[in-house]
Design a protein around this motif. Structure first.
Motif, PDB file in Angstrom:
ATOM      1  N   ALA A 110      25.041  71.110 -64.781  1.00  0.00           N
ATOM      2  CA  ALA A 110      25.601  71.942 -65.845  1.00  0.00           C
ATOM      3  C   ALA A 110      24.959  73.328 -65.866  1.00  0.00           C
ATOM      4  CB  ALA A 110      25.414  71.256 -67.201  1.00  0.00           C
ATOM      5  N   ARG A 111      23.669  73.393 -65.542  1.00  0.00           N
ATOM      6  CA  ARG A 111      22.989  74.689 -65.508  1.00  0.00           C
ATOM      7  C   ARG A 111      23.449  75.532 -64.312  1.00  0.00           C
ATOM      8  NH1 ARG A 111      18.436  71.522 -67.158  1.00  0.00           N
ATOM      9  NH2 ARG A 111      17.706  71.399 -64.995  1.00  0.00           N
ATOM     10  N   SER A 112      23.630  74.874 -63.169  1.00  0.00           N
ATOM     11  CA  SER A 112      24.072  75.606 -61.979  1.00  0.00           C
ATOM     12  C   SER A 112      24.616  74.609 -60.976  1.00  0.00           C
ATOM     13  CB  SER A 112      22.908  76.394 -61.362  1.00  0.00           C
ATOM     14  OG  SER A 112      23.322  76.981 -60.150  1.00  0.00           O
ATOM     15  N   GLN A 113      25.903  74.693 -60.693  1.00  0.00           N
ATOM     16  CA  GLN A 113      26.497  73.749 -59.749  1.00  0.00           C
ATOM     17  C   GLN A 113      26.220  74.131 -58.296  1.00  0.00           C
ATOM     18  OE1 GLN A 113      30.767  73.769 -59.762  1.00  0.00           O
ATOM     19  NE2 GLN A 113      30.937  75.980 -60.112  1.00  0.00           N
ATOM     20  N   TYR A 114      25.560  75.275 -58.104  1.00  0.00           N
ATOM     21  CA  TYR A 114      25.271  75.701 -56.737  1.00  0.00           C
ATOM     22  C   TYR A 114      23.868  75.330 -56.286  1.00  0.00           C
ATOM     23  CZ  TYR A 114      29.405  78.467 -57.767  1.00  0.00           C
ATOM     24  OH  TYR A 114      30.630  78.855 -58.130  1.00  0.00           O
ATOM     25  N   ASP A 115      23.029  74.868 -57.226  1.00  0.00           N
ATOM     26  CA  ASP A 115      21.655  74.518 -56.872  1.00  0.00           C
ATOM     27  C   ASP A 115      21.561  73.041 -56.485  1.00  0.00           C
ATOM     28  OD1 ASP A 115      21.026  77.070 -57.578  1.00  0.00           O
ATOM     29  OD2 ASP A 115      20.320  76.525 -59.593  1.00  0.00           O
ATOM     30  N   LEU A 116      20.513  72.739 -55.738  1.00  0.00           N
ATOM     31  CA  LEU A 116      20.190  71.333 -55.472  1.00  0.00           C
ATOM     32  C   LEU A 116      19.567  70.724 -56.722  1.00  0.00           C
ATOM     33  CD1 LEU A 116      18.559  71.492 -51.925  1.00  0.00           C
ATOM     34  CD2 LEU A 116      20.800  70.570 -52.505  1.00  0.00           C
ATOM     35  N   ASP A 117      20.079  69.581 -57.140  1.00  0.00           N
ATOM     36  CA  ASP A 117      19.417  68.875 -58.249  1.00  0.00           C
ATOM     37  C   ASP A 117      18.307  67.993 -57.666  1.00  0.00           C
ATOM     38  OD1 ASP A 117      20.410  65.920 -57.958  1.00  0.00           O
ATOM     39  OD2 ASP A 117      22.220  67.153 -57.726  1.00  0.00           O
ATOM     40  N   GLN A 182      14.466  78.084 -54.165  1.00  0.00           N
ATOM     41  CA  GLN A 182      15.671  78.763 -54.637  1.00  0.00           C
ATOM     42  C   GLN A 182      15.868  80.083 -53.901  1.00  0.00           C
ATOM     43  OE1 GLN A 182      18.030  77.641 -56.918  1.00  0.00           O
ATOM     44  NE2 GLN A 182      19.092  79.380 -55.989  1.00  0.00           N
ATOM     45  N   SER A 183      14.742  80.777 -53.706  1.00  0.00           N
ATOM     46  CA  SER A 183      14.826  82.047 -52.978  1.00  0.00           C
ATOM     47  C   SER A 183      15.297  81.824 -51.552  1.00  0.00           C
ATOM     48  CB  SER A 183      13.460  82.745 -52.977  1.00  0.00           C
ATOM     49  OG  SER A 183      13.045  83.031 -54.291  1.00  0.00           O
ATOM     50  N   GLN A 184      14.762  80.741 -50.928  1.00  0.00           N
ATOM     51  CA  GLN A 184      15.166  80.429 -49.560  1.00  0.00           C
ATOM     52  C   GLN A 184      16.649  80.058 -49.509  1.00  0.00           C
ATOM     53  OE1 GLN A 184      12.590  77.559 -47.773  1.00  0.00           O
ATOM     54  NE2 GLN A 184      10.752  78.512 -48.640  1.00  0.00           N
ATOM     55  N   ILE A 185      17.070  79.255 -50.500  1.00  0.00           N
ATOM     56  CA  ILE A 185      18.479  78.814 -50.505  1.00  0.00           C
ATOM     57  C   ILE A 185      19.401  80.029 -50.650  1.00  0.00           C
ATOM     58  CG2 ILE A 185      20.181  77.514 -51.829  1.00  0.00           C
ATOM     59  CD1 ILE A 185      17.989  75.498 -52.446  1.00  0.00           C
ATOM     60  N   ASP A 186      19.000  80.949 -51.551  1.00  0.00           N
ATOM     61  CA  ASP A 186      19.826  82.157 -51.727  1.00  0.00           C
ATOM     62  C   ASP A 186      19.925  82.938 -50.430  1.00  0.00           C
ATOM     63  OD1 ASP A 186      18.508  82.773 -55.070  1.00  0.00           O
ATOM     64  OD2 ASP A 186      20.129  81.454 -54.353  1.00  0.00           O
ATOM     65  N   ALA A 187      18.766  83.018 -49.733  1.00  0.00           N
ATOM     66  CA  ALA A 187      18.770  83.757 -48.467  1.00  0.00           C
ATOM     67  C   ALA A 187      19.581  83.026 -47.412  1.00  0.00           C
ATOM     68  CB  ALA A 187      17.344  83.970 -47.985  1.00  0.00           C
ATOM     69  N   LEU A 192      24.875  81.938 -44.011  1.00  0.00           N
ATOM     70  CA  LEU A 192      25.683  80.801 -43.562  1.00  0.00           C
ATOM     71  C   LEU A 192      26.968  81.228 -42.852  1.00  0.00           C
ATOM     72  CD1 LEU A 192      25.387  78.235 -46.516  1.00  0.00           C
ATOM     73  CD2 LEU A 192      24.355  78.134 -44.252  1.00  0.00           C
ATOM     74  N   GLU A 193      27.537  82.377 -43.279  1.00  0.00           N
ATOM     75  CA  GLU A 193      28.789  82.803 -42.674  1.00  0.00           C
ATOM     76  C   GLU A 193      28.617  83.089 -41.191  1.00  0.00           C
ATOM     77  OE1 GLU A 193      31.675  82.804 -44.023  1.00  0.00           O
ATOM     78  OE2 GLU A 193      30.967  82.198 -46.018  1.00  0.00           O
ATOM     79  N   GLY A 194      27.368  83.471 -40.806  1.00  0.00           N
ATOM     80  CA  GLY A 194      27.134  83.817 -39.410  1.00  0.00           C
ATOM     81  C   GLY A 194      26.754  82.648 -38.526  1.00  0.00           C
ATOM     82  N   PHE A 195      26.580  81.476 -39.157  1.00  0.00           N
ATOM     83  CA  PHE A 195      26.203  80.304 -38.359  1.00  0.00           C
ATOM     84  C   PHE A 195      27.453  79.557 -37.906  1.00  0.00           C
ATOM     85  CE2 PHE A 195      22.132  80.076 -41.026  1.00  0.00           C
ATOM     86  CZ  PHE A 195      21.534  81.022 -40.199  1.00  0.00           C
ATOM     87  N   ASN A 196      27.381  79.014 -36.684  1.00  0.00           N
ATOM     88  CA  ASN A 196      28.482  78.157 -36.238  1.00  0.00           C
ATOM     89  C   ASN A 196      28.369  76.799 -36.911  1.00  0.00           C
ATOM     90  OD1 ASN A 196      26.791  76.351 -34.600  1.00  0.00           O
ATOM     91  ND2 ASN A 196      26.542  78.163 -33.290  1.00  0.00           N
ATOM     92  N   GLN A 197      29.444  76.015 -36.852  1.00  0.00           N
ATOM     93  CA  GLN A 197      29.508  74.765 -37.614  1.00  0.00           C
ATOM     94  C   GLN A 197      28.450  73.764 -37.155  1.00  0.00           C
ATOM     95  OE1 GLN A 197      33.179  72.523 -37.175  1.00  0.00           O
ATOM     96  NE2 GLN A 197      33.026  71.765 -39.279  1.00  0.00           N
ATOM     97  N   SER A 198      28.200  73.656 -35.867  1.00  0.00           N
ATOM     98  CA  SER A 198      27.214  72.699 -35.361  1.00  0.00           C
ATOM     99  C   SER A 198      25.808  73.053 -35.856  1.00  0.00           C
ATOM    100  CB  SER A 198      27.258  72.678 -33.825  1.00  0.00           C
ATOM    101  OG  SER A 198      26.221  71.856 -33.324  1.00  0.00           O
ATOM    102  N   HIS A 199      25.475  74.378 -35.816  1.00  0.00           N
ATOM    103  CA  HIS A 199      24.145  74.778 -36.264  1.00  0.00           C
ATOM    104  C   HIS A 199      23.995  74.561 -37.769  1.00  0.00           C
ATOM    105  CE1 HIS A 199      20.347  76.825 -36.068  1.00  0.00           C
ATOM    106  NE2 HIS A 199      20.726  77.648 -37.059  1.00  0.00           N
ATOM    107  N   LEU A 200      25.069  74.781 -38.534  1.00  0.00           N
ATOM    108  CA  LEU A 200      25.018  74.573 -39.977  1.00  0.00           C
ATOM    109  C   LEU A 200      24.716  73.118 -40.307  1.00  0.00           C
ATOM    110  CD1 LEU A 200      25.401  75.569 -42.865  1.00  0.00           C
ATOM    111  CD2 LEU A 200      27.851  75.148 -42.623  1.00  0.00           C
ATOM    112  N   GLN A 201      25.306  72.186 -39.541  1.00  0.00           N
ATOM    113  CA  GLN A 201      25.029  70.769 -39.776  1.00  0.00           C
ATOM    114  C   GLN A 201      23.543  70.471 -39.562  1.00  0.00           C
ATOM    115  OE1 GLN A 201      27.753  68.866 -37.102  1.00  0.00           O
ATOM    116  NE2 GLN A 201      29.497  68.999 -38.505  1.00  0.00           N
ATOM    117  N   HIS A 202      22.952  71.037 -38.512  1.00  0.00           N
ATOM    118  CA  HIS A 202      21.517  70.851 -38.282  1.00  0.00           C
ATOM    119  C   HIS A 202      20.700  71.393 -39.448  1.00  0.00           C
ATOM    120  CE1 HIS A 202      21.604  69.217 -34.284  1.00  0.00           C
ATOM    121  NE2 HIS A 202      22.315  70.227 -33.796  1.00  0.00           N
ATOM    122  N   MET A 203      21.070  72.563 -39.929  1.00  0.00           N
ATOM    123  CA  MET A 203      20.296  73.200 -40.988  1.00  0.00           C
ATOM    124  C   MET A 203      20.378  72.413 -42.290  1.00  0.00           C
ATOM    125  SD  MET A 203      18.865  75.877 -39.701  1.00  0.00           S
ATOM    126  CE  MET A 203      18.483  76.924 -41.082  1.00  0.00           C
TER     127      MET A 203
END
Length: 731
Positions: A110-117, A182-187, A192-203
């Protein structure tokens, strides 16, 4: 966010389809579905942490769980896991924690749907064990597949236990970590737009499974590239923290030169070599090395771990760095304790071996003389002079053997702390004069001058254990006379000063003109069986325990013994004590040393109580030769009966053994002292026992005996004691 939704949607659609087909007989996933699930499992199962996906609504059914989740729950197969949890997130959480966990999750969303709970909760394993879990979840709302959670989990049981003691400090640290995360997640989301799909899965997988790592790197050995995922303060100035690709070759060089201890650099350089990495990961899924790093003068133990996450072969790897300082130092401390214990055990074994070797030598030497001269005496019985010389030698060797036995027993008694200090009033003038008179015959026999100097003694009456002090000074004096062939032995008491009028410092010095002690041997003079070669070469033999016992006695009395010596000129031993001086006039020493008139043995009857027939025979022969009549009793009960049936004055004295069957000597003495007739209950009783410790003497006196003599019996000393007791009794 379109890239993330597309990825999640593709994975979830595949999982939904496979889950639906699982309940349909003979239904199989399509090739595309199977390939998607296989890629997800290959990535997720290769990381050191748990990962699962479940529906946010309804019964919260599970869509996927990797093998690490199964291991955390103690399950071998997915079927066991489904049966254990009911195939739902609600079945995974401990019932007592479920309500609070769901409440916390939805509050965070409820506070932020974009953060990891983040939540912590307990689970119940298949074997019934309770474990604590850390749960990093992300809520995703998708029109095609519905609302879902994907969760990264780890076993936090040990961490939870540590947090019970460190919770206050960890709260602040947790906030900082969450802010940093949180700072890392924001960064990360910006990139993320510049990563390919396979690398994103690893990350995504690495993000959830790297909770315990300070620094995380993703490397492709085939492409010779490395990318930073997370980095610790220790490495931030030597490695990149920009999320971009960099050459893998040489990437760790600055870190090695700046932080890693020089002794550990070669091993870590080897661990980052691509050839070595491929070789190790071909044999194992992961490998690690521990090394030392330092910062601001502080050394810390770290662990460098490399994990193979490739679909085939060894190309993609994840490198993690974490602190293992606590575990390594605990292990080093444990090893140190074990090594110390082993050294002490080996030292004890060595000491025991040395002791037994010395004892064997020192026991056999007088025994050899006893057996040899006894044999010679038997061969020359028709030559009284020679036979007597041989018997005198037997007597001397017997005395040496007895001294050795007494010294060993006394040393053992002192080391075990069984010999208690009993303080009382002690006149040092009388004590020193008795020591002088007792040593004088031995010194005169060797032609030595014996000097006693009490001119500096101002406070002669002190509070101490007189017997132990006398034993200590006697051993130092006997040692001086024994190792002095010509010249003199001086006994001196000095008072250099005190803390007050009540407490004075006393120095008891024994100085001789003997053979002296070599400087290299002087530090070992108080060690058991410590004897310098020049003493044996000069024909002077000792047990090597006298000074050891003297030092132990000094320590028991709260003092010290120090030695000074010059080879060929002599030695000086000084015993120093702080005694409480008593303002009591010193009695006339001449009166204190005066002898009692001798008592006649003619017609006197003595009762010998002894269970050993040979000992009874020896005692009877000694007493009868001295003019006494002797009666025998084999145990304490018979002795009490004989005394009860005797007439007053029939027995002048009783010689009582201690250890006997039916009734021991102490019990018999108490029974005799309890007799109604005072003429019988007051008969003098002397204990004759192989129990020679001070505690044994005290037990004899407390049971009512007049004196305690140790075995083997010194005939002259026994007759002198009997003469003194009968002299007192006749007054």
């Amino acid at each position: 966010m379109s890239g993330e939704n597309s990825l999640i949607e593709a994975v979830l659609l595949a999982l939904e389809s496979v889950e639906a087909k699982r309940s349909i007989p003979n239904a199989v996933p399509t090739a595309s579905e199977a390939d998607t699930i296989r890629q997800l499992r290959q990535i997720a199962d290769g990381m050191p942490g748990g990962f699962f996906i479940y529906h946010a609504g309804g019964r919260q059914s599970l869509l996927y769980a990797n093998t690490t989740v199964l291991r955390i729950f103690g399950c071998e197969t997915m079927e066991e896991f489904r049966a254990l949890t009911g195939n739902s997130f609600r079945g995974m959480v401990h019932p007592d924690d479920l309500e609070e966990v769901e409440k916390s999750i939805w509050q965070q969303i409820a506070r932020s749907q974009y953060d990891l709970d983040y939540v912590e909760y307990r689970i119940i394993r298949k074997d019934g064990g309770i474990r604590w879990i850390e749960d990093y979840g992300h809520f995703v709302r998708n029109k095609t597949v519905g609302d879902i959670f994907y969760v990264f989990m780890g076993d936090a049981t040990e961490k939870r236990l540590r947090q019970q003691e460190e919770r206050a400090a960890l709260i602040s640290e947790k906030v900082q970590k969450e802010q940093s995360l949180q700072s890392q997640i924001d960064a990360y989301y910006k990139e993320l737009e510049g990563f390919n799909q396979s690398h994103l899965q690893h990350m995504e997988v690495i993000e959830g499974l790297s909770i315990d790592y300070n620094s995380i790197f993703y490397a492709d050995l085939d492409e010779d590239t490395i990318q930073t995922f997370r980095i610790s303060n220790r490495a931030e100035f030597q490695l990149w923290n920009d999320g971009k690709l960099h050459p893998f070759t040489g990437f760790a060089g600055p870190y090695l030169e700046t932080w890693v201890c020089p002794e550990d650099r070669p091993r870590l350089e080897k661990a980052v070599d691509p050839v070595y990495i491929r070789k190790k990961l071909t044999q194992h899924k992961t490998f690690h090395i521990n090394y030392r790093a330092q910062r601001d003068g502080t050394m810390e133990y770290l662990q460098w771990r490399v994990v193979n996450v490739s679909e085939a072969g060894v190309s993609q790897v994840v490198i993690g760095i974490r602190s293992v300082d606590g575990e390594v130092r605990s292990e080093l401390k444990r090893r140190e304790v074990l090594e110390n214990a082993l050294r002490e055990a080996n030292s004890a074994v060595s000491a025991k071996t040395t002791f037994l070797s010395n004892m064997s030598h020192d026991l056999r030497t007088p025994m050899n003389a006893i057996m040899g001269f006894t044999s010679l005496a038997k061969r020359h019985l028709d030559e009284p002079r020679r036979a007597r010389e041989y018997l005198d030698a037997v007597e001397g060797a017997s005395g040496q053997l007895l001294r050795l036995i007494n010294n060993v027993l006394e040393l053992s008694n002192l080391e075990n702390g069984q010999d208690q200090v009993e303080n009382g009033s002690c006149d040092l003038r009388i004590l020193m004069e008795e020591l002088y008179q007792g040593t004088l015959p031995q010194a005169q026999e060797k032609g030595l001058e014996l000097i006693l100097d009490l001119s500096q003694l101002r406070h002669p009456v002190v509070l101490t254990d007189r017997q132990k002090l006398s034993q200590l000074l006697t051993r130092l004096t006997d040692n001086a006379v024994q190792y002095t062939q010509t010249g003199r032995v001086s006994l001196t008491v000095e008072e250099p000063g005190g803390l007050s009028d009540s407490y004075q410092t006393y120095h008891f010095a024994v100085e001789d003109t003997g053979v002296g002690i070599a400087p290299d041997f002087l530090p070992h003079i108080f060690e058991p069986f410590g004897r310098e070669k020049n003493t044996t070469l000069a024909g002077t033999y000792g047990t090597g325990l006298g000074l050891t016992i003297a030092q132990s006695l000094a320590e028991r009395l709260g003092g010290t013994v120090e030695a000074q010596s010059t080879p060929g000129k002599g030695s000086r031993f000084t015993a120093a004590f702080l005694f409480r001086a008593q303002d009591i006039p010193s009695p006339d020493s001449n009166g204190a040393l005066s002898a009692q008139p001798a008592a006649s043995s003619s017609g006197r009857r003595i009762l010998v109580v002894e269970d050993n027939e040979l000992n009874r025979e020896i005692a009877a022969a000694l007493l009868e030769d001295a003019g006494f009549q002797v009666d025998m009793a084999e145990n304490g009960r018979l002795a009490v009966e004989r005394v009860q049936c005797s007439k007053p004055g029939e027995y002048a004295l009783i010689l009582m053994d201690i250890q006997m069957p039916e009734m021991d000597g102490c019990q018999a003495a108490r029974a005799i002292r309890a007799l109604e007739d005072p003429a019988l209950s007051a008969i003098p009783i002397v204990a004759l026992s192989a129990n020679a410790f001070e505690e044994d003497r005290r037990n004899s006196i407390e049971s009512g005996m007049n004196e305690h003599l140790p075995k083997p019996v010194d005939a002259d000393r026994l007759l002198e004691l009997i003469d003194r007791l009968l002299g007192h009794a006749s007054e």
